[in-house]
Motif scaffolding. Structure first.
Motif, PDB file in Angstrom:
ATOM      1  N   LEU A   1      34.184  -7.592   6.420  1.00  0.00           N
ATOM      2  CA  LEU A   1      33.328  -7.775   5.674  1.00  0.00           C
ATOM      3  C   LEU A   1      34.385  -8.400   4.423  1.00  0.00           C
ATOM      4  O   LEU A   1      33.844  -9.166   3.817  1.00  0.00           O
ATOM      5  N   ILE A   2      35.847  -8.291   4.886  1.00  0.00           N
ATOM      6  CA  ILE A   2      36.987  -8.411   3.731  1.00  0.00           C
ATOM      7  C   ILE A   2      37.186  -9.860   3.577  1.00  0.00           C
ATOM      8  O   ILE A   2      37.230 -10.734   2.455  1.00  0.00           O
ATOM      9  N   GLU A   3      36.629 -10.240   4.680  1.00  0.00           N
ATOM     10  CA  GLU A   3      36.567 -11.898   5.351  1.00  0.00           C
ATOM     11  C   GLU A   3      35.527 -12.810   4.491  1.00  0.00           C
ATOM     12  O   GLU A   3      35.054 -13.422   3.780  1.00  0.00           O
ATOM     13  N   VAL A   4      34.398 -11.834   4.822  1.00  0.00           N
ATOM     14  CA  VAL A   4      33.191 -12.186   3.514  1.00  0.00           C
ATOM     15  C   VAL A   4      33.709 -12.276   2.160  1.00  0.00           C
ATOM     16  O   VAL A   4      33.343 -13.328   1.526  1.00  0.00           O
ATOM     17  N   LEU A   5      34.232 -11.532   1.594  1.00  0.00           N
ATOM     18  CA  LEU A   5      34.432 -11.635   0.452  1.00  0.00           C
ATOM     19  C   LEU A   5      35.159 -12.154   0.131  1.00  0.00           C
ATOM     20  O   LEU A   5      34.903 -12.795  -1.524  1.00  0.00           O
ATOM     21  N   LYS A   6      35.811 -13.109   0.594  1.00  0.00           N
ATOM     22  CA  LYS A   6      36.899 -14.327   0.443  1.00  0.00           C
ATOM     23  C   LYS A   6      36.143 -15.365   0.077  1.00  0.00           C
ATOM     24  O   LYS A   6      36.295 -16.364  -0.335  1.00  0.00           O
ATOM     25  N   GLN A   7      34.794 -15.303   0.946  1.00  0.00           N
ATOM     26  CA  GLN A   7      33.961 -16.537   0.726  1.00  0.00           C
ATOM     27  C   GLN A   7      33.745 -16.704  -0.913  1.00  0.00           C
ATOM     28  O   GLN A   7      32.860 -17.568  -1.128  1.00  0.00           O
ATOM     29  N   ILE A   8      33.306 -15.420  -2.111  1.00  0.00           N
ATOM     30  CA  ILE A   8      32.814 -15.571  -3.204  1.00  0.00           C
ATOM     31  C   ILE A   8      33.248 -16.945  -4.178  1.00  0.00           C
ATOM     32  O   ILE A   8      32.700 -17.823  -4.293  1.00  0.00           O
ATOM     33  N   LYS A   9      34.960 -17.629  -3.095  1.00  0.00           N
ATOM     34  CA  LYS A   9      35.159 -18.274  -4.101  1.00  0.00           C
ATOM     35  C   LYS A   9      34.519 -19.597  -3.541  1.00  0.00           C
ATOM     36  O   LYS A   9      34.594 -20.638  -4.249  1.00  0.00           O
ATOM     37  N   ASP A  10      34.109 -19.974  -2.754  1.00  0.00           N
ATOM     38  CA  ASP A  10      33.406 -20.574  -2.053  1.00  0.00           C
ATOM     39  C   ASP A  10      31.751 -21.397  -1.960  1.00  0.00           C
ATOM     40  O   ASP A  10      30.748 -21.601  -2.157  1.00  0.00           O
ATOM     41  N   THR A  11      31.173 -20.097  -3.082  1.00  0.00           N
ATOM     42  CA  THR A  11      29.522 -19.797  -3.604  1.00  0.00           C
ATOM     43  C   THR A  11      29.095 -21.356  -4.258  1.00  0.00           C
ATOM     44  O   THR A  11      29.985 -21.972  -5.330  1.00  0.00           O
TER      45      THR A  11
ATOM     46  N   HIS B   1      24.310  -9.623   3.387  1.00  0.00           N
ATOM     47  CA  HIS B   1      23.295  -9.250   5.061  1.00  0.00           C
ATOM     48  C   HIS B   1      23.549 -10.827   6.071  1.00  0.00           C
ATOM     49  O   HIS B   1      22.944 -10.347   7.307  1.00  0.00           O
ATOM     50  N   ALA B   2      23.569 -12.113   5.360  1.00  0.00           N
ATOM     51  CA  ALA B   2      23.340 -13.582   6.456  1.00  0.00           C
ATOM     52  C   ALA B   2      24.875 -13.272   7.299  1.00  0.00           C
ATOM     53  O   ALA B   2      24.512 -13.438   8.539  1.00  0.00           O
ATOM     54  N   ASN B   3      26.179 -12.538   6.623  1.00  0.00           N
ATOM     55  CA  ASN B   3      27.560 -13.033   7.552  1.00  0.00           C
ATOM     56  C   ASN B   3      27.143 -11.912   8.413  1.00  0.00           C
ATOM     57  O   ASN B   3      27.462 -11.728   9.566  1.00  0.00           O
ATOM     58  N   LEU B   4      27.129 -10.729   8.251  1.00  0.00           N
ATOM     59  CA  LEU B   4      27.150  -9.408   9.155  1.00  0.00           C
ATOM     60  C   LEU B   4      26.032  -8.828   9.579  1.00  0.00           C
ATOM     61  O   LEU B   4      26.527  -7.993  10.410  1.00  0.00           O
ATOM     62  N   VAL B   5      25.067  -9.461   9.362  1.00  0.00           N
ATOM     63  CA  VAL B   5      24.035  -8.313  10.053  1.00  0.00           C
ATOM     64  C   VAL B   5      23.351  -9.295  10.707  1.00  0.00           C
ATOM     65  O   VAL B   5      23.165  -9.231  11.821  1.00  0.00           O
ATOM     66  N   GLU B   6      22.910 -10.646  10.078  1.00  0.00           N
ATOM     67  CA  GLU B   6      22.162 -11.105  10.775  1.00  0.00           C
ATOM     68  C   GLU B   6      23.233 -12.337  11.919  1.00  0.00           C
ATOM     69  O   GLU B   6      23.035 -12.209  12.834  1.00  0.00           O
ATOM     70  N   LYS B   7      24.015 -12.880  11.332  1.00  0.00           N
ATOM     71  CA  LYS B   7      25.537 -13.810  11.774  1.00  0.00           C
ATOM     72  C   LYS B   7      25.792 -12.906  13.054  1.00  0.00           C
ATOM     73  O   LYS B   7      26.071 -13.445  14.383  1.00  0.00           O
ATOM     74  N   GLN B   8      26.771 -12.113  12.319  1.00  0.00           N
ATOM     75  CA  GLN B   8      27.748 -11.634  13.321  1.00  0.00           C
ATOM     76  C   GLN B   8      27.435  -9.701  14.045  1.00  0.00           C
ATOM     77  O   GLN B   8      27.785  -9.767  15.145  1.00  0.00           O
ATOM     78  N   ALA B   9      26.117  -9.483  13.253  1.00  0.00           N
ATOM     79  CA  ALA B   9      25.561  -8.052  14.413  1.00  0.00           C
ATOM     80  C   ALA B   9      26.844  -6.993  13.722  1.00  0.00           C
ATOM     81  O   ALA B   9      26.301  -6.453  15.572  1.00  0.00           O
ATOM     82  N   LEU B  10      27.545  -6.630  12.630  1.00  0.00           N
ATOM     83  CA  LEU B  10      28.518  -6.012  13.077  1.00  0.00           C
ATOM     84  C   LEU B  10      27.718  -4.346  12.789  1.00  0.00           C
ATOM     85  O   LEU B  10      28.057  -3.778  13.042  1.00  0.00           O
TER      86      LEU B  10
END
Length: 410
Positions: A321-331, A276-285
């Motif tokens: 969406l796939i790019e956001v999934l890659k961010q899990i390693k930096d949680t 939500h934070a990345n794809l709805v709020e930030k990028q509005a995709l």
């Protein structure tokens, strides 16, 4: 902590008693170890239809609801891929009415052609209303048929086709009842203002005379590992495009299950979640995006679904969406602890309701350990960053994914 006592009747019925003297009601929850996964591939939707038939009366009681309502009770039921569950609540002083009703329909369902036709029509209308005529109603049919090639999870609980429900005969109903609706296939939970000796006496009176059925040995075809990505695009009369991505994940009781649940919440729970934070709020995709799991006993699905913002191409939305999934390693650790605290709070608050406690005990017993109802919080606490990252690498792989583009009609 949900305190309970447990015993098994001579006919195999497992009984769990949860005493709560602070309550003025009693809850009876009867769970049968049969769901959509136990159906024949050409008779899908039967477990759900049978749930409806169980309210059509027994040999001795024409209608189930009336006697229960007369003593101030109410009831409901549901079917999943793994189980069928019936539950009722009523004033504790009238507990025996619930024993009378539930035991009588377990002893002998009224095999009535008229009731079969009535419930068949109800289920067919439900199929049409919720799955054929509702926007995105058939999405789950498309998704499960794509994700599963072998396992019976490939059809939804409602059934694969209307023709399967239309073709069911009374002989099929009788065979299903005597195969699955036996005491050795059931788990009974009684909770509320009750005592264990009281419940034991009522069980001996009402349930123990019911004969056990032949043991049911479940041999389901196991789904092979998915080694290539799968993709499908469909069009429908829907208000906006939807993207669905389904990944295979461990089932309940399997290594990595709780880590996958934590990962799911990290990605999709609340406005601070990664998606939500990345794809709805930030990028509005996307206008909305969710993550959830099927919470199944056999290996299930980890699903991400989102509605696309107007004029956003599917490919762009999926790539982001796939790019956001890659961010899990930096949680960060703080984000993980927040999610685990939220999950723990949900479990604790859920136990406020007596019916929920009873169902938790039944579900845990079906999984093989009644005390799992009390262990879930500890299992979630034990999930660390390494476990989340490991399960993400295992589950959220391109080749492990089935993707559905649900497009609007131009």
């Amino acid at each position: 902590m949900i305190h309970f006592e447990k015993f098994t009747l001579s006919n195999g019925l497992q009984v769990i008693v949860h005493e709560d003297p602070t309550s003025h009601i009693a809850v009876m929850n009867l769970m049968y170890d049969v769901g959509a996964r136990d159906e024949h591939p050409l008779q899908t939707g039967f477990a759900h239809l049978f749930e409806h038939l169980m309210f059509g009366g027994s040999c001795n009681i024409p209608t189930y609801d009336t006697p229960l309502q007369q003593v101030g009770g109410d009831n409901n039921a549901y079917t999943t891929t793994d189980l069928t569950n019936y539950y009722c609540s009523l004033p504790a002083v009238n507990l025996e009415t619930a024993f009378w009703l539930e035991s009588d329909r377990m002893l002998g369902l009224a095999f009535n052609e008229k009731a079969l036709e009535v419930q068949r029509k109800v289920v067919i209308e439900e199929f049409k209303e919720r799955y054929l005529n509702q926007p995105y109603g058939d999405a789950w049919h498309h998704l499960t048929n794509m994700a599963y090639t072998t396992h019976p999870y490939k059809w939804p609980t409602i059934g694969q086709s209307l023709s399967h429900i239309e073709a069911i005969t009374m002989d099929d109903v009788k065979a299903f009842f005597y195969k699955f609706y036996r005491p050795n296939q059931a788990i009974l939970v009684v909770a509320g203002k009750v005592t264990t000796p009281q419940v034991a006496a009522l069980c001996k009176k009402w349930f123990e005379p019911i004969p056990a059925g032949p043991p049911y040995h479940r041999f389901l075809p196991q789904e092979p590992d998915q080694t290539q990505p799968r993709h499908k695009a469909v069009q429908g009369n829907v208000p906006f495009p939807m993207l669905y991505k389904a990944y295979h994940m461990p089932g309940k009781g399997m290594p990595g299950y709780y880590a996958a649940e934590v990962l799911c919440n990290l990605l999709g729970e609340g406005k601070s979640s990664l998606l939500h934070a990345n794809l709805v709020e930030k990028q509005a995709l996307y206008t909305r995006i969710d993550a959830y799991t099927t919470e199944s006993l056999d290996p299930g699905l980890f699903v991400i679904s989102g509605s696309l913002t107007e004029k956003i191409p599917f490919e762009a939305a999926e790539s982001a969406l796939i790019e956001v999934l890659k961010q899990i390693k930096d949680t960060p650790l703080a984000a993980l602890e927040k999610v685990k605290n939220q999950m723990e709070a949900q479990l604790v608050f859920g136990q406020v309701h007596l019916i929920h406690r009873a169902q938790e005990l039944a579900n845990a017993t079906l999984e093989g350990d009644t005390n799992l109802a009390n262990k879930k919080i500890e299992y979630i606490r034990q999930v660390d960053l390494e476990a989340v990252q490991t399960i993400a690498e295992m589950v959220l792989k391109k080749e492990n994914c089935s993707t559905l583009y649900y497009q609007t009609i131009p």
